[in-house]
Design an enzyme around this catalytic site. Structure first.
Site, PDB file in Angstrom:
ATOM      1  N   ARG A 182       9.483   3.072  11.114  1.00  0.00           N
ATOM      2  CA  ARG A 182      10.503   2.567  10.184  1.00  0.00           C
ATOM      3  C   ARG A 182      11.813   2.249  10.898  1.00  0.00           C
ATOM      4  NH1 ARG A 182      10.132   8.361   7.224  1.00  0.00           N
ATOM      5  NH2 ARG A 182       8.001   7.604   7.262  1.00  0.00           N
ATOM      6  N   SER A 204       6.970   7.602  12.557  1.00  0.00           N
ATOM      7  CA  SER A 204       6.949   6.296  11.886  1.00  0.00           C
ATOM      8  C   SER A 204       7.726   5.220  12.636  1.00  0.00           C
ATOM      9  CB  SER A 204       7.546   6.461  10.492  1.00  0.00           C
ATOM     10  OG  SER A 204       8.064   5.253  10.018  1.00  0.00           O
ATOM     11  N   ASP A 219       0.808  -1.229   0.000  1.00  0.00           N
ATOM     12  CA  ASP A 219       0.000   0.000   0.000  1.00  0.00           C
ATOM     13  C   ASP A 219       0.838   1.275   0.000  1.00  0.00           C
ATOM     14  OD1 ASP A 219       1.042  -0.334   2.524  1.00  0.00           O
ATOM     15  OD2 ASP A 219      -0.834  -0.096   3.616  1.00  0.00           O
ATOM     16  N   HIS A 220       2.102   1.183   0.380  1.00  0.00           N
ATOM     17  CA  HIS A 220       2.895   2.409   0.511  1.00  0.00           C
ATOM     18  C   HIS A 220       3.566   2.813  -0.812  1.00  0.00           C
ATOM     19  CE1 HIS A 220       2.273   2.049   4.784  1.00  0.00           C
ATOM     20  NE2 HIS A 220       3.050   3.085   5.037  1.00  0.00           N
ATOM     21  N   ARG A 255      -0.032  13.206   9.784  1.00  0.00           N
ATOM     22  CA  ARG A 255       1.294  13.777  10.075  1.00  0.00           C
ATOM     23  C   ARG A 255       1.575  14.945   9.154  1.00  0.00           C
ATOM     24  NH1 ARG A 255       4.037   7.929  11.032  1.00  0.00           N
ATOM     25  NH2 ARG A 255       3.449   7.897  13.225  1.00  0.00           N
ATOM     26  N   ASP A 304       4.050  -0.887  11.395  1.00  0.00           N
ATOM     27  CA  ASP A 304       3.625   0.442  10.989  1.00  0.00           C
ATOM     28  C   ASP A 304       3.072   1.127  12.236  1.00  0.00           C
ATOM     29  OD1 ASP A 304       2.793   1.998   8.209  1.00  0.00           O
ATOM     30  OD2 ASP A 304       1.582   2.528   9.951  1.00  0.00           O
TER      31      ASP A 304
HETATM   32  C1  MIC Z   1       4.182   6.634   8.078  1.00  0.00           C
HETATM   33  O1  MIC Z   1       3.007   6.967   8.151  1.00  0.00           O
HETATM   34  O2  MIC Z   1       5.119   7.366   8.410  1.00  0.00           O
HETATM   35  C2  MIC Z   1       4.494   5.243   7.556  1.00  0.00           C
HETATM   36  C3  MIC Z   1       5.136   5.400   6.231  1.00  0.00           C
HETATM   37  O3  MIC Z   1       3.305   4.523   7.395  1.00  0.00           O
HETATM   38  C4  MIC Z   1       5.405   4.556   8.568  1.00  0.00           C
HETATM   39  C5  MIC Z   1       5.936   3.272   8.122  1.00  0.00           C
HETATM   40  C6  MIC Z   1       7.103   3.407   7.196  1.00  0.00           C
HETATM   41  O4  MIC Z   1       7.926   4.295   7.372  1.00  0.00           O
HETATM   42  O5  MIC Z   1       7.186   2.574   6.302  1.00  0.00           O
HETATM   43  C7  MIC Z   1       4.779   4.339   9.952  1.00  0.00           C
HETATM   44  O6  MIC Z   1       3.875   5.040  10.313  1.00  0.00           O
HETATM   45  O7  MIC Z   1       5.264   3.484  10.707  1.00  0.00           O
HETATM   46 FE1  SF4 Z   2       0.045   5.046   4.933  1.00  0.00          FE
HETATM   47 FE2  SF4 Z   2       1.374   5.767   7.123  1.00  0.00          FE
HETATM   48 FE3  SF4 Z   2      -0.072   7.533   5.740  1.00  0.00          FE
HETATM   49 FE4  SF4 Z   2      -1.289   5.676   7.101  1.00  0.00          FE
HETATM   50  S1  SF4 Z   2      -0.022   7.286   7.939  1.00  0.00           S
HETATM   51  S2  SF4 Z   2      -1.781   6.306   5.019  1.00  0.00           S
HETATM   52  S3  SF4 Z   2       0.069   3.944   6.877  1.00  0.00           S
HETATM   53  S4  SF4 Z   2       1.760   6.460   5.040  1.00  0.00           S
END
Ligand code: MIC
Ligand code: SF4
Length: 650
Positions: free
Chosen positions: A542, A540, A64-65, A379, A119
């Site tokens: 990550r 995140s 999905d990313h 975010r 995530d």
């Molecule tokens: C995000 O919203 O920052 C992400 C991308 O979903 C991350 C995960 C990632 O960095 O792959 C998260 O929220 O953990």
């Molecule tokens: Fe995707 Fe992270 Fe954004 Fe949610 S917050 S839509 S999981 S990138």
């Protein structure tokens, strides 16, 4: 003793330790989820463990990313993940099926179960009565291998909801109100439990919106009870059998209680560049807007999209506006396509994006320079949208759609209470799981070949630390440095499966010279230190924010305080999280200072070490309170070094 919902969920899953806020405990994990941006690393780690089929009740691997595919890299990751899912007995949700949290809520979430996801927004599952927790990929890989998840037993704060939301005010405003009250720092080690009579006025997707952005508060999890509303949602998803009621016993005790009267909440928005920088939409009214994005795992449910469509039906968006709409799942997209709401959005001028993270992770729809962008996501960290000087505001669908029509911030209540589009939950959602690939039967799994395109790099490993770490403070950053600052996503996302290449961008938004300095130090046999302020590692999950610095030779981060998931990721990579005993000592180290941390083994036993600032001739006491398990990981040079061989196949 009467127990609350969080306590019931934890005590029914305890693998070690006892219910006592602050205590080290381990819990059994029923379900896991991974997504493609963190999943490749998680499955490479899982492979390295040699664990065979997953031991969980259910594991789902989502794509999905990274669905932009502006090169072969993302598609390589998807192919690897699909083959790994088949090999290890995991369900695979293909690109186009939707955002992991939305799809998981619709198709797999079960009240009373635990869910661990790679995530940070995994706690969305708390909306359906799950104990859902975000973690680094390695911790999720370990859970798939059947290992319990270690955490600090949370303090529980009851958020007691009363009343009912007025028209034009929605769940997003509730969580923004909480962010205003609690802010994004200082909530580590807390779980939020929602209760009170207001709960039953909120649908499951609305509860999920609130639980989702608990991640921005930094809490471990946010949990709603499972009641008749939950039951009706599961029934409409054709999953009535998955329902179990879950509620707090009368008289359950909490560490803290916060009262919120839903009827008193008004439309709110988080101003740049942090989700806790909350203002009323009234205050912002009149501010010209250039972009509106509706979607993300926070606000992309059927109800969200229907509200947007009803508001925009028969209208046109303002000429200066670019409106992006990304439905959260294929289910949502198909529902609005069949009932005509999609046509209303298109006719109004919306640009329909794929059911994926898209704009939220900054890999598409970057706003123009200096733009004001209103987004329904969670975010708004500096640069996350892909445009460094854009001003991103986080708001509800109602506020976003009203701005799309007006071309500026406008209080949606101005549309008139009588015109609010109340959306009823459909009696039946369209439930077609054709985009979820089932793994083959266990006997056939060993024959599945893992597909490894050139973008799938080798898994980096650390080595056990020497007893004295001699090195350099390579960077000094301030408070609330997020993992988006450490490891930017957006255009760099396609490097997620290739740590050596991705490591070239550590701290890129803050100081692009950082990787070269670390490498130069490493060539001279010196380690690198990071110096940070409060809430280091917010955002995140990550683990690249630890893996890539580790690859560059970072051995310790000294900060005023850390966020939970990032601390675990640092330890898993063999990097020491050091806390200044006296927060004022942050001022006594500068970038470029030569540092030394001696007597590591003995210091870790005591939980206290001394950071010698050789350049300035001062000794700085730092704390590193690790439990036995964490000490063993650090001394082994990372979790994987301990793990390999310890997990049996099958
Ligand atoms: C995000 O919203 O920052 C992400 C991308 O979903 C991350 C995960 C990632 O960095 O792959 C998260 O929220 O953990
Ligand atoms: Fe995707 Fe992270 Fe954004 Fe949610 S917050 S839509 S999981 S990138």
């Amino acid at each position: 003793m009467p127990r609350g919902v969080v306590e019931k969920l934890i005590t029914s899953h305890l693998a070690s330790g006892a219910w006592a806020p602050g205590a080290d405990i381990e819990i059994r994990i029923d379900q896991t989820l991974t997504q493609d941006a963190t999943g490749t690393m998680a499955f490479l780690q899982y492979e390295a463990m040699g664990a065979g089929s997953v031991k969980t009740e259910l594991s789902v691997s989502y794509v999905d990313h990274n669905t932009v595919q502006s090169g072969f890299e993302n598609a390589d990751d998807h192919a690897y993940l699909q083959s790994a899912a088949a090999r290890f007995g995991v369900k695979f949700s293909r690109a186009g099926n939707g955002i992991c949290h939305q799809v998981h809520l619709e198709r797999f979430g079960k009240p009373g179960r635990t869910l661990l996801g790679s995530d940070s927004h995994t706690p969305t599952g708390g909306g359906i009565g799950m104990l859902a927790i975000g973690a680094g990929g390695l911790d999720v890989a370990l859970a798939m291998a059947g290992q319990p998840f270690a955490l600090q037993c949370p303090r529980v704060c009851l958020v007691r909801l009363a009343g009912r939301l007025p028209p034009w005010v929605s769940a997003k405003d509730v969580i923004l109100r909480l962010l205003q009250m609690l802010t994004s720092k200082g909530n580590v080690g807390t779980a939020l439990e929602y209760g009170g009579p207001g709960v039953r006025t909120l649908s499951v997707p609305e509860r999920a919106t609130i639980a989702n952005m608990g991640a921005e508060l930094g809490v471990t999890a946010s949990v709603f009870p499972a009641d008749n509303v939950t039951r009706r949602f599961l029934q409409a998803q054709g999953r009535l059998a998955d329902y179990t009621p879950l509620k707090a016993d009368p008289g359950a005790r909490y560490d803290r209680v916060i009262d919120i009267d839903l009827s008193q909440i008004e439309p709110l928005a988080a101003a740049p560049h942090n989700p806790d920088n909350v203002k009323t939409v009234r205050e912002l009214a009149g501010l010209a807007v250039q972009q509106v994005c509706i979607g993300s795992c926070t606000n992309s449910s059927y109800k969200d999209l229907m509200v947007a469509a009803r508001m925009l039906a028969g209208k046109k968006i303002a000429p200066g506006i670019s409106l992006v709409v990304a439905p959260g799942s294929r289910q949502v997209l198909e529902m609005i396509a069949r009932n005509g709401a999609l046509a209303d959005l298109i006719a109004a001028g919306a640009r329909i994006a794929e059911s994926a993270c898209g704009f939220c992770i900054g890999n598409s729809h970057a706003p123009r320079s200096n733009a004001v962008s209103i987004r329904t996501s969670n975010r708004n960290f500096l640069g996350r949208s892909g445009t460094r000087d854009a001003a991103v505001y986080l708001a509800s669908v109602e506020t976003a759609a009203a701005a799309a029509v007006a071309g500026e911030f406008t209080d949606p209540r101005g549309w008139g209470a009588g015109r609010y589009p109340f959306i009823k939950q459909p009696a039946h959602f369209i439930t077609d799981d054709a985009m979820i690939v089932e793994p083959p039967l266990p006997a056939a799994r060993a024959q599945v070949a893992l597909v490894r395109g050139p973008n799938i790099g080798a898994l980096p490993r650390n080595v056990p630390p020497p007893d004295t770490l001699a090195g350099i403070a390579q960077i000094k950053v301030g408070d609330k440095v997020t993992t988006d600052h450490i490891m930017p996503a957006g255009a760099f996302l396609k490097l997620r499966s290739n740590v050596p290449k991705y490591a070239e961008y550590v701290f890129h938004p803050v100081d692009p010279g950082f990787p070269a300095r670390c490498k130069a130090a490493r060539a001279q046999g010196r380690v690198s230190f990071i110096i940070a302020g409060e809430s280091y590692g917010q955002g995140s999950s990550r683990e690249h924010a630890a893996l890539c610095p580790m690859f560059l030779g970072v051995r310790a981060v000294a900060a005023r305080s850390f966020e939970r998931i990032h601390t675990a990721n640092l330890i898993n990579c063999g990097i020491l999280p050091l806390i200044f005993q006296d927060p004022g000592d942050y001022a006594r180290v500068e970038q470029g200072d030569v540092l030394e941390l001696a007597g590591l083994r003995a210091g870790l036993e005591r939980g206290a070490l001394t950071l010698q600032n050789i350049t300035r001739g001062i000794a700085i006491p730092v704390q590193c309170r690790l439990n036995e398990r964490e000490r063993a990981i650090i001394l082994a040079g990372g979790r994987l070094n301990l793990q390999v061989g310890a997990t049996s196949g099958g």
